[in-house]
Write an enzyme that holds these catalytic residues in place. Structure first.
Site, PDB file in Angstrom:
ATOM      1  N   ASP A  17      -0.366   5.890  -7.088  1.00 43.09           N
ATOM      2  CA  ASP A  17      -1.196   6.972  -6.558  1.00 43.09           C
ATOM      3  C   ASP A  17      -1.893   7.749  -7.667  1.00 43.09           C
ATOM      4  OD1 ASP A  17       0.078   6.060  -4.300  1.00 43.09           O
ATOM      5  OD2 ASP A  17       0.464   8.044  -3.481  1.00 43.09           O
ATOM      6  N   ARG A  99       8.573  22.120  -8.012  1.00 42.80           N
ATOM      7  CA  ARG A  99       7.121  22.275  -7.998  1.00 42.80           C
ATOM      8  C   ARG A  99       6.610  23.481  -8.780  1.00 42.80           C
ATOM      9  NH1 ARG A  99       7.860  17.389  -7.508  1.00 42.80           N
ATOM     10  NH2 ARG A  99       7.364  16.335  -5.569  1.00 42.80           N
ATOM     11  N   ASP A 128       4.163  19.808  -0.426  1.00 45.04           N
ATOM     12  CA  ASP A 128       3.958  19.898  -1.869  1.00 45.04           C
ATOM     13  C   ASP A 128       2.575  20.422  -2.237  1.00 45.04           C
ATOM     14  OD1 ASP A 128       6.448  19.264  -2.772  1.00 45.04           O
ATOM     15  OD2 ASP A 128       6.047  17.134  -3.086  1.00 45.04           O
ATOM     16  N   SER A 182       9.158   6.436   0.841  1.00 41.53           N
ATOM     17  CA  SER A 182       8.746   7.040  -0.423  1.00 41.53           C
ATOM     18  C   SER A 182       9.878   7.906  -0.955  1.00 41.53           C
ATOM     19  CB  SER A 182       7.480   7.877  -0.239  1.00 41.53           C
ATOM     20  OG  SER A 182       7.752   8.996   0.603  1.00 41.53           O
TER      21      SER A 182
END
Length: 406
Positions: A17, A99, A128, A182
């Site tokens: 990605d 994050r 996210d 994922s």
């Protein structure tokens, strides 16, 4: 695209990605890309990310690979765990808490290299994107944010692979088939979601678990450990002093061995939908249990119960991305104040997926064996005082009863 971007800092893993995003940014914005890869203890070799970035034309001085493990645990995980924060009563917030640190470091690098934008690889459906961008804007209010998943027309894995092949971006063999799920990993946890996990009725397949042994296959003998605390933070395991990241890593090894820390959860995302995920938080589960154990001795009832109320709000703030918001900082100040006397040793038993406190001691203990004993307390507590205490607390109930029952 409405304004000229000269240089952008991309949160870059080197995976499919973000490799596609790197090339897409170069093409779409005709800009220079700076890559930032954070080592948060995800257990992966990060140097290949450097080689992939170089192959994509990123200057060597614009490739940042930073070891943030100690900062992550010391300044983010441990403060959160002082709060005993659990989102919706269960989730230890392993992805959420990473994050803000990534966002903070991206902004720092952007200032260092003179970038006018930052970019991330989060999709438009998840939490996210919110967490990253709230962090960016809190620390750099005027920064330009690029979220490719909300802009481009690459809406499938096949499209990503086609784009990668067209631009000579290497595609790992395991990415060519349909991805079964994922994952996201750091020193605190591993999360898995999507595909084989999307039906909440179906049990999580055993092959999804990567961080914990199956509890059924864990050792038949329990293991006893101790964790020492000072001011609410763990400082030693089995009497051996350790740094925050070293301690959490050691607890992860113990949790893996004994199959501790698995969670199958259907949660409410901040963006409005429900999602089903599987979380493995072996060391964090052990640590949280131990922290609760030492607080049982050292926190006053009023402080402990208030903390439990604040923990719900605190967890929501972290989950939703408001780490840098003033209300989270206010809560942190109150929680940290409560931890001044949270010190001592907790003894725990690890056995086939479970962790239990079996002993605790503290130089600041509020527990008085002399007061609580069923034996002669030698005048430490006058049981006759309880009668007046009960009558005063019963007064409003008696008045209600007389009124409502005639």
């Amino acid at each position: 695209m409405s304004e000229k971007i000269n240089r952008v800092v991309l949160a870059y893993s080197g995976g499919l990605d973000t490799s596609v995003i790197l090339k897409w940014l170069q093409q779409t914005y005709n800009c220079e890309v700076v890559t930032f890869t954070a080592d948060l203890g995800q257990g992966e070799e990060l140097e290949p990310a450097r080689k992939k970035a170089e192959a994509a034309g990123v200057k060597p001085e614009h490739i940042f690979i930073d070891d943030l493990r100690e900062e992550f645990v010391r300044d983010y995980v441990f403060p959160m765990m002082r709060a005993n924060a659990l989102y919706e009563g269960l989730y230890l917030l392993g992805t959420s808490i990473a994050r803000p640190l990534i966002a903070k470091r991206q902004v720092e690098i952007a200032r260092q290299v003179g970038a006018d934008a930052v970019a991330h690889g989060a999709t438009g459906k998840g939490n996210d994107q919110v967490r990253f961008e709230l962090g960016y804007y809190a620390l750099a209010p005027d920064i330009k944010v690029i979220a490719p998943w909300r802009e481009w027309d690459l809406h499938s894995r096949t499209a990503l692979i086609d784009f990668a092949e067209k631009h000579q971006i290497s595609v790992p063999k395991d990415k060519r088939g349909e991805s079964p799920f994922s994952t996201d990993a750091n020193l605190l946890h591993t999360s898995s979601e999507g595909k084989v996990l999307e039906d909440p009725w179906e049990e999580v397949p055993d092959y999804v678990y990567s961080r914990t042994a199956n509890p059924e296959d864990a050792p038949d003998a329990p293991e006893i450990i101790t964790i020492d605390f000072e001011r609410g933070d763990g400082i030693a395991l089995n009497g051996k002093a350790m740094s925050p990241a070293t301690l959490l890593a050691a607890l992860n090894d113990l949790g893996r061995k004994h199959g501790i820390g698995r969670l199958d959860l259907v949660e409410n995302r901040f963006v409005g939908m429900k999602s089903r995920g599987m979380y493995e938080t072996p060391g964090g589960t052990i640590y949280t249990c131990a922290h609760r154990g030492i607080e049982q001795l050292t926190l006053d009832r009023g402080a402990a119960h208030l903390k439990d109320e604040l923990a719900v709000r605190y967890a929501e703030l972290v989950y939703n991305g408001f780490w840098f918001a003033p209300e989270r900082e206010m809560l942190q100040a109150a929680i940290d104040h409560s931890q001044e006397k949270v010190a001592g040793t907790v003894r725990l038993k690890l056995y086939k997926g479970s962790v239990n406190v079996i002993g605790r001691k503290s130089p600041h203990s509020l527990y008085s064996e002399k007061v609580v004993t069923f034996e002669d307390d030698e005048g430490a507590y006058d049981q006759r005082d309880a009668a007046g205490f009960i009558k005063l607390n019963a007064l409003r109930l008696r008045l209600l009863g007389r009124r409502d029952r005639g």
